[in-house]
Design a protein around this motif. Structure first.
Motif, short mmCIF file in Angstrom:
data_model
loop_
_atom_site.label_atom_id
_atom_site.label_comp_id
_atom_site.label_asym_id
_atom_site.label_seq_id
_atom_site.Cartn_x
_atom_site.Cartn_y
_atom_site.Cartn_z
N LYS A 214 42.57 48.17 42.54
CA LYS A 214 43.92 49.90 43.06
C LYS A 214 44.69 49.20 41.84
O LYS A 214 45.39 49.71 41.39
N GLU A 215 44.88 48.45 42.52
CA GLU A 215 46.77 48.17 41.81
C GLU A 215 46.93 47.87 39.83
O GLU A 215 47.48 47.73 39.30
N GLN A 216 45.60 47.28 39.66
CA GLN A 216 45.01 47.89 38.01
C GLN A 216 44.58 49.36 37.64
O GLN A 216 44.76 48.96 36.82
N THR A 217 44.79 49.99 38.70
CA THR A 217 45.01 51.25 38.17
C THR A 217 43.47 51.74 38.30
O THR A 217 43.54 52.97 37.71
N TYR A 218 42.12 51.10 38.12
CA TYR A 218 40.94 51.50 38.51
C TYR A 218 41.47 52.54 40.09
O TYR A 218 41.24 52.21 40.68
N HIS A 219 40.27 53.27 39.64
CA HIS A 219 40.15 54.16 40.84
C HIS A 219 38.23 53.20 41.62
O HIS A 219 37.18 52.92 40.86
N ILE A 220 38.61 53.56 42.97
CA ILE A 220 37.19 53.23 43.80
C ILE A 220 36.64 54.55 44.32
O ILE A 220 36.98 55.51 45.48
N ALA A 221 35.55 54.60 44.62
CA ALA A 221 34.48 55.71 45.03
C ALA A 221 32.92 54.82 46.04
O ALA A 221 32.31 54.09 46.06
N ILE A 222 32.81 55.01 47.24
CA ILE A 222 32.11 54.34 47.97
C ILE A 222 30.90 55.42 47.92
O ILE A 222 30.95 57.05 48.65
#
Length: 583
Positions: free
Chosen positions: A149-157
Motif C-alpha cells: 500500500k505504501e508503494q501505491t499498489y492496490h489490494i482486492a479481497i
C-alpha cells in the motif's frame, strides 16, 4: 491407470513451465454507475484441450506438488507482457496467493524498475488476494500488505461472502476493493436474503471507503438489481466473457447501466417527497372486459371487503367498477334484467384516478380529494410502468396520511413547525444515495446573536418564524425544508431549482428584514451590542448566508455536512447576504 495419469499430468505440467505455455485472457470490470471500464482482471489458462486448461485444476496441481511459486511467477509475467502488448488502460487485477505475496522473491519481483519494463506504474496494479490456502502467518501478511500500500499498489479481497475468513480479512487489511463471490450474485434479483447481505456490505463499504466489485454477473436482471443495491463495479459473462484481446463493451450493456442509474436517481429524488403509494397498495383481483355483470355481482357478494374491480386488457387498466356504482346500475325494477347478461365493459367507469407506484402518498391524497363528489370515495388504481399493480381505498389513504402527519409532527421544530434533525438526516441520506440531480442549501442568519441581545428572544423568534414563512412560500412543496435549530435552516431540492431559490430567498429577506428594527437602527444601518469580550461593538443589520452543494458524491451524511459547513464559513466571510456553492 492412476499412475499413468499422474505421470501424464506431471509431464504436462513441467512442459507448461518449460515452454511457458500459458495464455492470458482479460475480463473487463465495469463501473455500475456510468458503464466505463475500471480495468481488467488477468486470468491464466493452460494449454487448450488438455486436463490442465482449466485454471482451477492447474493451480490445484501446482499447489499439491509444491510448484505454486513457479506457476504464479509464470502467470504474472505472461499477464504483464500481454497487458503491455495490448496497451490496456485502467487497472490490472492480478490474482495472488497471500502466502506467495509474503515471499521475499515476490517483493523483489514487483519493483518500480520491473514494472517500468512494461510501461506500468504501481498504482495501476491491483493484487487480488485469493485464499486458495490458509494464511500461514497473518501478522507477517498484514505487514506485507502495508508495504505494498505504501508503494501505491492496490489490494482486492476475492470471494467475499463465501465464508468467514473472507469477511474477517477485510477488517485486518482494509483493502481498496472487495469482490463479492459469484455464488452470492447468482439469482440475486429473486433472492431477498442475498439482497439484504449485499446491501449490508455496501453500507459497510461506504463507511470503510472500500469499493465493491460483483463477480459472475450472468443475467440482465442480476445487473439491474446490483445497480439498485448500490454496488460500485461488476464483471461477468453478461458484461463480457474473458478473451485474449480487449474487446469493446456491448452498447446495450453500457446503455442499460446508464439508463438504470437515471431511473435510480429519479426514484431517489421522488423519495424526497415522502413514502410511496406502492407501500400500501393491495393487488386485488382484476376482471377481463368480457366478464358478465352477473358474475361481478356474485364476486362482490362472496367477498364484502372488495371495494370494486379494475377492468384490464392484457395488464393495462381500461376501466373500474366500484361496489357502489354496480349497485346503482343494477338496482331498480329493470336494472338487473337489463344488465346482468352484459359484459362489465358496458357499465365500467373510464374516468378514474390512476397513479404510478412511485407517487408520494401525500400527492395521491391531494389528487383524491380534488375529485368531484360523485367519485370522491372511489378507490385509487395503482400502476407500475403502465401495468396494473393494485388499488388503495380512500379510507386506507386517509389513515396512512394521518399516521404520517402524526409521525412528522413528533419531529417538527415547535417554533417554526418545520422538520427537525431526524427528518433532516433522512433527507441527507437520500442525497448520499442519489449522488446526482440534488442540491443541499444550508441557510444561516448573520449577526443573529447581537440582534437577540438587543431586541430580546421574542423578537428573535419572530424573525425565525418569518424566515420559515419565506421558505415555505418560495420552495416548492415537492422539495424539503428543515429547521436545524437556532438560526440554521436547510433546503433539499432538485439541482435545477437551487440557484433560483438562493436568489429569491436573498432578495425577499433583504427586502423584508428592516420591519423588525426601529426606524433609528434602520437609518443607522447597525445596532450596538456586546461582543464576546464584553465590549460594545457595532453590528450590521441581519443578513443571510446560503452555503450550497450540488451533485457531489459522498460516502456518508457526515462527509456531506462537513463540506457544507466549510462552504458556510467561507460564505459568512463575505459582506451582506450571499450564496456560495462548493466547487
Amino acid at each position: 491407470m492412476i499412475k499413468l495419469e499422474e505421470n501424464y499430468l506431471q509431464k504436462l505440467f513441467y512442459r507448461i513451465l518449460r515452454n511457458k505455455d500459458i495464455q492470458t485472457v482479460f475480463q473487463p470490470i465495469l463501473s455500475l454507475e456510468d458503464g466505463t471500464v475500471l480495468g481488467y482482471e488477468a486470468l491464466s489458462r493452460g494449454p487448450v484441450r488438455t486436463p490442465l486448461q482449466n485454471p482451477a485444476k492447474l493451480f490445484t496441481y501446482a499447489m499439491e506438488n509444491g510448484q505454486l511459486w513457479e506457476l504464479e511467477l509464470l502467470c504474472r509475467t505472461k499477464a504483464l507482457e500481454a497487458a503491455h502488448a495490448l496497451q490496456t488502460k485502467g487497472k490490472l487485477f492480478l490474482n495472488v496467493n497471500p502466502n506467495i505475496m509474503s515471499d521475499r522473491k515476490f517483493r523483489q519481483g514487483f519493483t518500480k524498475d520491473y514494472l517500468r519494463r512494461f510501461q506500468m506504474d504501481a498504482e495501476t496494479i491491483v493484487f487480488e488476494i485469493t485464499e486458495k490456502e490458509a494464511i500461514s502467518n497473518l501478522n507477517h501478511f498484514k505487514q506485507t500488505v502495508r508495504h505494498y500500500k505504501e508503494q501505491t499498489y492496490h489490494i482486492a479481497i476475492d470471494d467475499v461472502g463465501s465464508g468467514y475468513s473472507g469477511l474477517n480479512i477485510l477488517t485486518d487489511i482494509h483493502p481498496h476493493f472487495m469482490k463479492l463471490d459469484m455464488q452470492l450474485i447468482r439469482n440475486i434479483d429473486s433472492d431477498q436474503t442475498k439482497q439484504s447481505l449485499v446491501k449490508s456490505l455496501c453500507e459497510f463499504a461506504a463507511h470503510s471507503q472500500i469499493h465493491i466489485i460483483a463477480e459472475g454477473i450472468e443475467t440482465e436482471k442480476e445487473l439491474v438489481k446490483l445497480i439498485e443495491l448500490g454496488v460500485h463495479f461488476g464483471q461477468g459473462y453478461y458484461i463480457q466473457k474473458p478473451a485474449p484481446d480487449l474487446l469493446p463493451i456491448r452498447e446495450e450493456v453500457s446503455a442499460l447501466i446508464i439508463d438504470e442509474n437515471k431511473r435510480k436517481q429519479n426514484r431517489s429524488l421522488k423519495r424526497l417527497g415522502g413514502p410511496f403509494v406502492k407501500e400500501m397498495s393491495t393487488p386485488f383481483q382484476t376482471l377481463e372486459a368480457h366478464v358478465l355483470i352477473e358474475e361481478v355481482k356474485t364476486l362482490m357478494h362472496q367477498d364484502q371487503s372488495v371495494p370494486g374491480f379494475c377492468v384490464v386488457q392484457g395488464n393495462r387498466v381500461i376501466g373500474v367498477i366500484t361496489r357502489n356504482e354496480l349497485h346503482v346500475k343494477i338496482s331498480g325494477p329493470y336494472g338487473y334484467s337489463l344488465f346482468s347478461n352484459k359484459p362489465i365493459i358496458e357499465i365500467m367507469d373510464t374516468d378514474f384516478l390512476q397513479v404510478d407506484v412511485e407517487t408520494p402518498i401525500h400527492t395521491v391524497a391531494k389528487l383524491a380529494m380534488r375529485r368531484d363528489a360523485k367519485h370522491l370515495y372511489d378507490f385509487i388504481t395503482v400502476t407500475q410502468n403502465g401495468d396494473y399493480y393494485g388499488i388503495v381505498t380512500v379510507k386506507e389513504l386517509l389513515e396512512k396520511t394521518m399516521e404520517i402527519e402524526v409521525n412528522v409532527a413528533k419531529h417538527l421544530n415547535p417554533l417554526t413547525e418545520l422538520p427537525g434533525n431526524l427528518l433532516i438526516e433522512q433527507q441527507l441520506q437520500h442525497c448520499v444515495e442519489v449522488q446526482e440531480g440534488y442540491a443541499v442549501l444550508y441557510l444561516d442568519l448573520d449577526n443573529f446573536k447581537p440582534y437577540n441581545d438587543v431586541y430580546g428572544f421574542e423578537k428573535g423568534d419572530q424573525i425565525l418564524m418569518h424566515v420559515a414563512k419565506l421558505l415555505k412560500e418560495i420552495v416548492l412543496p415537492s422539495d424539503f425544508i428543515g429547521h436545524i435549530g437556532g438560526d440554521d435552516f436547510i433546503v433539499v431540492a432538485s439541482a435545477e431549482q437551487s440557484v433560483k431559490y438562493c436568489e429569491q430567498i436573498i432578495r425577499r429577506f433583504n427586502a423584508s428584514i428592516k420591519q423588525f428594527y426601529t426606524p433609528k437602527d434602520v437609518a443607522n444601518g447597525w445596532i450596538t451590542s456586546k461582543n464576546r469580550h464584553g465590549e460594545d461593538e457595532l453590528f450590521p443589520l441581519l443578513t443571510i448566508s446560503i452555503a450550497g452543494i450540488m451533485n457531489h458524491h459522498f460516502h456518508t451524511t457526515y462527509d456531506l455536512a462537513r463540506i457544507v459547513s466549510e462552504v458556510k464559513k467561507q460564505c459568512k466571510q463575505l459582506i451582506g447576504s450571499n450564496y456560495l456553492f462548493a466547487e
